[in-house]
Design an enzyme around this catalytic site. Sequence first.
Site, PDB file in Angstrom:
ATOM      1  CE  LYS A   1     -28.340  66.012 -61.904  1.00  0.00           C
ATOM      2  NZ  LYS A   1     -28.469  67.459 -62.104  1.00  0.00           N
TER       3      LYS A   1
HETATM    4  N1  GLU Z   1     -28.252  68.670 -65.476  1.00  0.00           N
HETATM    5  C1  GLU Z   1     -28.726  70.002 -65.509  1.00  0.00           C
HETATM    6  C2  GLU Z   1     -29.005  70.503 -64.108  1.00  0.00           C
HETATM    7  O1  GLU Z   1     -28.470  70.030 -63.147  1.00  0.00           O
HETATM    8  C3  GLU Z   1     -29.876  70.197 -66.476  1.00  0.00           C
HETATM    9  C4  GLU Z   1     -31.125  69.466 -66.138  1.00  0.00           C
HETATM   10  C5  GLU Z   1     -32.193  69.545 -67.222  1.00  0.00           C
HETATM   11  O2  GLU Z   1     -32.011  70.246 -68.191  1.00  0.00           O
HETATM   12  O3  GLU Z   1     -33.190  68.851 -67.061  1.00  0.00           O
HETATM   13  O4  GLU Z   1     -29.721  71.450 -63.909  1.00  0.00           O
END
Ligand code: GLU
Length: 476
Positions: free
Chosen positions: A107
């Site tokens: 993240k």
């Molecule tokens: N930000 C989104 C999540 O928390 C999508 C992450 C992604 O598609 O890699 O799942």
Amino acid sequence: MSNLKEPSFRESVDLMFNRAVALMDLSPGLEEKIRVCNATYTVRFGVRLRGAIHTFTGYRSVHSEHMEPVKGGIRYSLGVNQDEVEALAALMTYKCALVEAPFGGSKGGLCIDPRQYEEHELELITRRFAYELAKRDLIHPSQNVPAPDMGTGEREMAWIADQYARMNTTDINARACVTGKPLNAGGIAGRVEATGRGVQYALQEFFRHPEDMAKAGLSGKLDGKTVIVQGLGNVGYHAAKFLSEEDGCKVIAVIERDGAIHDENGIDIEELRNWISRHDGVSGYPTGRYVKEGSKVLEEKCDILIPAALEGVINLSNAANVKAKLIIEAANGPITAGGDEILRKKGIVIIPDMYANAGGVTVSYFEWVKNLSHIRFGRMQRRQEESRHQLVVDELEKLSESLGKTWTLDPKFKEKYLKGAGELELVRSGLDDTMRTAYQSMREVWHERDDVTDLRTAAYLVSIAKVAASYRAKGL
Ligand code: GLU
């Protein structure tokens, strides 16, 4: 957030992990290896804006590399900090494992209020952040693939993809370095709606199981169920829209930054969303009742509560007052570990974040595959499928003729049957299948094990077992 003693977001995720892992028989040390974040990179960089240099702080955390690339969004918010990014990275690991997206968890975040900047300024900032991450392989098609999260969307992903391509001019797979891109920059149909769509599919699946509904004190169908949504951003908006327009749910309240709108007759989501974008909030909305203290509406009676905004909104200070029968966590970490315990004791069923909002990463997975295969889904099969269906329809029409048209094909059936699946239909089908399968894997554990009394623990058990199996296969 309450003043009561509440752990941090990352500690909260760890506590939930520990609860689940205590019920497992992992080899010594593996438990800690899985729980801890492998690495968190902090970067501070300067961008010249409005005649001065502005310094920004950003993070990219890699929680687990049991599978690569690692995957997870990039968030733009003033609340971004290392603890939050690490908690979210950990959730990505479990989320990907649960829905069988072949990624580790990661993240990123940038401490910024994007609303304070012009578009061209945001582009400069995003490109610079992307440069800092790409230079260290923290953006890379086979190592680390970001995506949108709070405060970012298609536009930012297009800038990131372009920045990476400029730095890697001969990489034929450059577009796979990030997902959530617009269609014209290598995106996939259905990615923007994906997380909200996933919430809808998750609820549809839950409502296919009368035993599960009974645990929440619910029965019947989704049709007519009352819903409260917190946050009408990308996820909350799509979930509320699909549930009300397609499944007959009645959205009786929407909570936003500046307060909430409550309307027992049901809220028109499209209209409210338009209002919000024109007036920067819900206040003044002509129908329903405006409630200034929006968070109080989390405590109102409803069948389904959908927190789709920030983490920690249901916590030690308000969990005891929550009256919803079912909570589906569209946001990441909306319920603290303490809040979770209170809700569980009250018998409220919680469909946990790592499952409920996995629609986003699931369709990101499809986009990544599309980018690596360099072909749009459905391009090879669509017309072939249509012509085979045409053969059947022709035969049926001949039959109808021979019966003197005493029996004819329903034109609606014909239209639907003759339409071959394009990319959007295939993406939705893949997402629906993913959400159903993952739910079933969780519910099996929930029903079969006496020591598992909630879906969150079940979700952790399923996903940790998968991560552990990968580590074992690597010889760890
Ligand atoms: N930000 C989104 C999540 O928390 C999508 C992450 C992604 O598609 O890699 O799942």
